[in-house]
Design a protein around this motif. Structure first.
Motif, mmCIF file in Angstrom:
data_model
loop_
_atom_site.group_PDB
_atom_site.id
_atom_site.type_symbol
_atom_site.label_atom_id
_atom_site.label_comp_id
_atom_site.label_asym_id
_atom_site.label_seq_id
_atom_site.Cartn_x
_atom_site.Cartn_y
_atom_site.Cartn_z
ATOM 1 N N ILE A 42 -40.122 105.786 95.919
ATOM 2 C CA ILE A 42 -39.058 105.837 96.945
ATOM 3 C C ILE A 42 -39.465 107.117 97.827
ATOM 4 O O ILE A 42 -38.946 108.338 97.377
ATOM 5 N N ASP A 62 -38.096 109.744 100.510
ATOM 6 C CA ASP A 62 -36.921 109.964 101.238
ATOM 7 C C ASP A 62 -37.324 110.338 102.700
ATOM 8 O O ASP A 62 -38.342 110.767 103.188
ATOM 9 N N ARG A 92 -29.287 107.985 92.254
ATOM 10 C CA ARG A 92 -29.785 106.904 92.907
ATOM 11 C C ARG A 92 -28.940 106.513 94.051
ATOM 12 O O ARG A 92 -29.749 106.115 95.006
ATOM 13 N N ASP A 143 -31.436 106.163 97.773
ATOM 14 C CA ASP A 143 -31.435 104.851 98.279
ATOM 15 C C ASP A 143 -30.835 105.198 99.823
ATOM 16 O O ASP A 143 -31.515 104.436 100.610
ATOM 17 N N ALA A 180 -33.638 106.820 101.732
ATOM 18 C CA ALA A 180 -35.071 106.250 101.736
ATOM 19 C C ALA A 180 -35.506 105.867 103.154
ATOM 20 O O ALA A 180 -35.085 105.399 103.961
ATOM 21 N N ARG A 223 -40.895 102.678 100.882
ATOM 22 C CA ARG A 223 -41.097 102.223 99.476
ATOM 23 C C ARG A 223 -42.387 101.658 99.173
ATOM 24 O O ARG A 223 -42.978 101.141 99.946
#
Length: 788
Positions: A42, A44, A772, A776, A779, A782
């Motif tokens: 992932i 960011d 996490r 997320d 993000a 991916r």
């Protein structure tokens, strides 16, 4: 040959720059050779990748893959240098460098070395190597994605092997040239003059090793250690290595700051750990950021491209940082060779034969070169003079069995507590002050690195190689200085002498050369005023440009300067001693200070020694002037006033020449700029494909906490400093902040090529998301890697 080909390909590079980005891996899914299971990456919104894997192997596979994606040419060219495989790609001009690199290969049992590693470390290293090779395999299948350098130079990347991490140890001179310099000064009867350039800390009396003929020592004894003996033709950034004064200065310029604040003095109620490693600025970025997650592993921060693991960062349990600790890890040994057979040397009462290894170096466009490398009891022979029955062996801790530095960072990343950290320290070779702070509120500092045991000498001079002066082992890390949960609630290191007063340094010699304490003293000055230290305070201190040397110099300005010196004296007296980018007085100070040092050198260093004592130590020179040292003359105050007054006049003239005719318009940042150029930009095709990143104005210098060093012989462009900075809120991980110069990628087609440059110049620290939930939420892309 290289430059002609590069010139012809310059137009090709320009066309490639206009093409859509091919080098950057986007989202989606792809199969990769070497992965053992699915790996989720992932990325960011700041371009920081977060790797989520099902095994340690695959987490480090993700790091190797990403580093190869972002910095392949950087790690490939360093890999080639270390392996001694430059000539096969670039021709005969690199044979000398390849020969030297191979001389410093570990010749022992690689399998036995790997067996010494702590649990899990080899698996991680194998994963990293597999990840690098997986990205190379992708590029071999689709050469259009190769970094631009490969087409320009007409080369291909090398595949990696974990055994190379054991074998290639790198060519490091250590302090060998200092040893030679002192011996030569001793032969002149001018040894004490050396203290003006390299003061011994702690205080120490010179003692020439018994049996050493100082008159026989010369620069020729350095042999292949001397950079001039192994030139890198196209790397303009390494030209400074040819100047002894610059080499000496660079050893102490490349340091770091770190401080750790206990919960009792933190506004967060948790420890804070700040670190900003001072490395080279101007070429390849020396750090790459990644977050690795797998069962038993959760670590984020900056690693050295080509070296697996995170060097500065934090796990889910503790934060860690590092600064250099200046351990003397090398020695020259002068051997006597047999008059009838130069392949034999005298050692421990008998003639022994050099160990010989024959090697073949592939050379582009020519037949391979056969070379023979010689060793004395495992120590490389760096020079030999059979006519004088003389050879010189170089002892370095890097070549000892168990010197597994390329794996030590992994071991630190896998550690869970102090006992497992200390197990990692046992293979950590590089001299380091290791900072630590954990979620239970513990803080600590530990000196780590291999410290040789010297039974009969102190490492300041070459030693006879007859065996009496041989090393007798390594001092255990448990016997090195440390501090766990200090009562005052904070501690800091900035490469200064930090041996405790009760440390038995006479029997456990670490080093006698340390960086000047200016940065450390300023850090102490600030931290002692902050009983409730905040994240913002650490960020401000990392960008602090208050100059303690400037304070010292201004305090010694003549009370009644001459008319010619008066304008400079007035400007400096009205100054706050901050080396701000917009400060005119800062520009003037940087012109005046070298003039002061030059004049003191002319006064105190005899003509015969000036070639060797090429520069003066700043801290001790200022102290000498402040103390009105008798060496200044019969009337030291008048002599000091005259000396500083002359420096003010000369500095003012230099400021007019460099800053312009109007002193009101002088700005230190107009000279002190941050320019990033490809290290091989001397090649036209490289220069065309990799435009310089420039425009940023900087404050500071090498003695301010915001270390932005420069070399006056090469102008005022920033040459070293903190390209990576971190401030970690221990346990409140998502509050942590970082900066990176100039970006994650080395490819100008990537949006991460220079996206941090402006923020770094402005000191705008960015969030280092870790949880996490935070990752997320931020993000941007991916990518799923699956076994292929």
């Amino acid at each position: 040959m290289i430059q002609r080909r590069a010139f012809l390909l310059g137009s090709v590079a320009a066309v490639m720059l206009s093409e859509p980005l091919a080098a950057r891996v986007g989202g989606g899914a792809r199969r990769t050779i070497g992965a053992r299971g699915p790996i989720e990456i992932i990325e960011d919104s700041l371009g920081i990748p977060h790797v989520r894997a099902g095994s340690l192997h695959d987490a480090f596979f993700g790091q190797g893959y990403l580093v190869a994606r972002d910095r392949l040419f950087q790690i490939d060219i360093e890999h080639r240098r270390d392996l001694g495989r430059m000539a096969e790609a670039f021709g005969p001009a690199f044979v000398a460098a390849d020969t030297a690199a191979r001389l410093f290969h570990f010749r022992g049992d690689a399998a036995a070395e790997l067996a010494k590693l702590p649990p899990g470390v080899l698996e991680c290293a194998q994963g990293y190597v597999a990840g690098v090779n997986a990205r190379i395999a992708e590029l071999e299948a689709d050469p259009a994605q190769l970094p631009l350098e490969y087409a320009i130079l007409g080369i291909k990347p090398l595949r990696w092997d974990v055994n190379d991490m054991v074998r290639a140890r790198g060519v490091e001179m250590g302090d060998a040239d200092d040893e030679v310099r002192r011996a030569r000064l001793a032969a002149m009867g001018l040894l004490e003059t050396d203290r003006l350039m390299s003061p011994l800390r702690p205080a120490w009396t010179f003692k020439v090793p018994e049996g050493l003929d100082v008159a026989a020592v010369s620069a020729a004894d350095l042999g292949v250690l001397a950079p001039s003996a192994r030139p890198i033709p196209y790397d303009t950034l390494n030209l400074a290595a040819l100047d002894p004064a610059e080499r000496h200065g660079n050893r102490f310029a490349l340091g770091s700051n770190a401080w750790t604040i206990a919960a009792s003095r933190s506004a967060t109620g948790r420890p804070i750990l700040a670190n900003d490693p001072h490395l080279g600025i101007g070429g390849f970025s020396p750090r790459h950021i990644v977050h690795l997650t797998a069962p038993g592993l959760d670590v984020i921060g900056a690693g050295a491209p080509g070296l697996p693991g995170i060097m500065q960062g934090h796990t889910d349990r503790f934060a860690f940082g590092r600064t250099n600790s200046h351990i003397d890890q090398t020695d020259l040994f002068i051997l006597r060779t047999a008059p009838d057979d130069p392949e034999r040397y005298w050692h421990k009462g008998q003639w022994r034969r050099f160990e010989r290894f024959d090697d073949e170096i592939a050379v582009k466009g020519e037949a391979p070169r056969r070379v023979t490398q010689r060793y004395a009891d495992g120590r490389p022979i760096v020079s030999a003079d059979p006519a004088r029955q003389r050879a010189v062996a170089f002892a370095s801790v890097d070549l000892l069995p168990g010197a597994l530095m390329r794996f030590a960072i992994i071991a630190i990343n896998l550690a869970k507590d102090r006992p497992t950290l200390h197990r990692a320290f046992k293979i950590h070779v590089s001299p380091t002050n290791f900072h630590y702070a954990d979620i239970d509120g513990n803080t600590g500092w530990q000196m780590i690195g291999f410290v040789p045991k010297r039974p009969k000498h102190d490492g300041l001079f070459p030693a006879p190689g007859d065996g009496d002066f041989d090393w007798t082992g390594i001092i255990p890390v448990t016997e090195l200085p440390n501090n766990h949960n200090p009562a005052k609630g904070w501690f800091a290191t900035a490469n200064q002498l930090n041996l405790p007063e009760d440390f038995p340094y006479a029997s456990k010699i670490t080093a006698f050369e340390w960086s000047d304490p200016f940065r450390y003293n300023r850090i102490v000055e600030v931290l002692e005023r902050q009983p409730s230290h905040r994240i913002e305070d650490s960020i401000a201190l990392q960008h602090d440009v208050q100059s303690l040397p400037a304070r010292a110099l201004v305090a010694m300005l003549p009370a009644k300067p001459s008319p010619a010196a008066a304008p400079a004296a007035a400007m400096l007296r009205g100054w706050d001693h901050n080396l701000g980018a917009d400060s005119g007085a800062a520009l003037l100070y940087e012109m005046v200070l070298p003039e002061v040092l030059d004049r003191v050198r002319d006064l105190l260093v005899p003509q015969a020694a000036r070639e060797l004592v090429a520069t003066l130590n700043l801290h001790d020179t200022l102290a000498l002037l402040k103390a009105l040292d008798p060496r200044l003359g019969a009337q030291p105050l008048a002599a000091r006033d005259a000396l500083i007054g002359a420096a003010l006049v000369a500095g003012w003239q230099k400021a007019l020449e460099r800053g312009g005719a109007d002193p009101a318009q002088w700005r230190w940042g107009d000279l002190h700029r941050v320019v990033i150029a490809h290290p091989q930009s001397v090649i036209p095709g490289i220069a065309a494909a990799f435009p310089r990143i420039e425009g940023g104005r900087s404050g500071g210098d090498g003695a301010t906490p915001m270390a932005r060093g420069f070399n006056t012989k090469r102008g005022y462009q920033v040459s070293h400093g903190a390209s990576y900075l971190q401030v970690v809120d221990v346990g409140g991980w998502d509050n942590s902040r970082f900066l990176l110069l100039p970006g994650q990628s080395g490819d100008p087609r990537s949006p991460q090529y220079k996206d941090f440059y402006d923020r770094w110049i402005a000191g705008q620290m960015q969030p280092l998301w870790f949880s996490r939930k935070a990752v997320d939420a931020n993000a941007a892309e991916r990518l799923l890697l699956t076994p292929g």
